[in-house]
Design an enzyme around this catalytic site. Structure first.
Site, mmCIF file in Angstrom:
data_model
loop_
_atom_site.group_PDB
_atom_site.id
_atom_site.type_symbol
_atom_site.label_atom_id
_atom_site.label_comp_id
_atom_site.label_asym_id
_atom_site.label_seq_id
_atom_site.Cartn_x
_atom_site.Cartn_y
_atom_site.Cartn_z
ATOM 1 N N CYS A 123 2.913 -5.437 -0.836
ATOM 2 C CA CYS A 123 3.826 -5.461 0.305
ATOM 3 C C CYS A 123 4.837 -6.581 0.117
ATOM 4 O O CYS A 123 4.476 -7.714 -0.228
ATOM 5 C CB CYS A 123 3.030 -5.673 1.593
ATOM 6 S SG CYS A 123 4.053 -5.879 3.066
ATOM 7 N N CYS A 126 3.935 -9.444 2.899
ATOM 8 C CA CYS A 126 2.735 -10.291 2.934
ATOM 9 C C CYS A 126 1.905 -10.259 1.663
ATOM 10 O O CYS A 126 0.854 -10.898 1.591
ATOM 11 C CB CYS A 126 1.864 -9.896 4.119
ATOM 12 S SG CYS A 126 1.124 -8.238 3.964
ATOM 13 N N CYS A 172 1.551 -1.443 6.498
ATOM 14 C CA CYS A 172 0.721 -2.405 5.777
ATOM 15 C C CYS A 172 -0.272 -3.025 6.755
ATOM 16 O O CYS A 172 0.114 -3.497 7.827
ATOM 17 C CB CYS A 172 1.603 -3.480 5.153
ATOM 18 S SG CYS A 172 0.674 -4.875 4.461
ATOM 19 N N CYS A 175 0.332 -7.003 7.634
ATOM 20 C CA CYS A 175 1.411 -7.543 8.469
ATOM 21 C C CYS A 175 2.012 -6.512 9.412
ATOM 22 O O CYS A 175 2.989 -6.809 10.108
ATOM 23 C CB CYS A 175 2.514 -8.140 7.588
ATOM 24 S SG CYS A 175 3.410 -6.921 6.570
ATOM 25 N N CYS A 195 5.008 8.792 0.640
ATOM 26 C CA CYS A 195 6.432 8.597 0.365
ATOM 27 C C CYS A 195 6.854 7.245 0.936
ATOM 28 O O CYS A 195 6.991 7.080 2.150
ATOM 29 C CB CYS A 195 7.223 9.735 1.020
ATOM 30 S SG CYS A 195 8.980 9.736 0.628
#
Length: 208
Positions: A123, A126, A172, A175, A195
């Site tokens: 990510c 984070c 995610c 975060c 996607c």
């Protein structure tokens, strides 16, 4: 015996004492609180904000090594909670729009093809591990696509009814940053197509 003048003077002195004495107590309390918070690595004002309190939330996420992608097991990780101003300092404008405001980058505007090196995607907000490149495939859509996440616990699925459509959005877990959507038109073995927006992730190539 006291006169009316003396009584008024006494009342005035009591009023002033209460006013400034009380103010001194409040000020002392604020200074003491600030010192106590500074000893813990924070500030009294920050501790009073919902974002700061929420940032103490601990999560159990799957951790992976950057050098070879090996699974390090479940780790206790502090959830990243920041204000919009703090996110803007951390992210590019494009990543901020996607991760924090559920935007979508233009197709083919970012890296979308499977990389030549083995590695994993983290990510951009984070560093939570999200996808292994060995599950990436060319979907022809112009967005990086994967048939499964690196660990189910590292992503969150939720219903998205924006733009008059019903989709499953992916965020995610570390975060709550928006990543993209998952569809049921992917390849085997899962038949799924995650996607994702390229600006929401960063690729980490394995060593060697």
């Amino acid at each position: 015996m006291t006169s009316a003048f003396d009584d008024k003077a006494m009342d005035r002195r009591r009023f002033l004492f209460a006013l400034f004495g009380g103010g001194a107590v409040v000020a002392l309390g604020a200074v003491t609180a600030t010192r106590l918070m500074n000893r813990k690595g924070g500030s009294a004002m920050a501790a009073a904000t919902p974002a700061a309190n929420a940032s103490l939330q601990m999560l159990q996420l799957e951790c992976f090594a950057d050098e070879d992608g090996r699974d390090l097991g479940v780790c206790d990780v502090r959830k990243v909670v920041l204000t919009d101003a703090q996110w803007q300092q951390r992210l590019s404008p494009a990543a901020f729009n996607v991760l924090r405001h559920a935007g979508t980058e233009m197709a083919f505007s970012g890296p979308h093809e499977k990389p030549n090196h083995k590695g994993l995607y983290r990510c951009a907000g984070c560093d939570t591990a999200l996808f292994n490149a060995n599950t990436q495939f060319d979907s022809g859509t112009g967005w990086p696509s994967f048939w499964q996440p690196i660990a189910k616990r590292n992503v969150i699925e939720h219903r998205d009814t924006s733009f008059g459509m019903e989709r499953i959005a992916i965020s995610c877990a570390g975060c709550d940053g928006h990543l993209g959507h998952v569809f049921d038109d992917g390849p085997q073995p899962t038949g799924l197509r995650y996607c994702m927006n390229s600006v929401a992730m960063r690729f980490v190539a394995f060593a060697g």
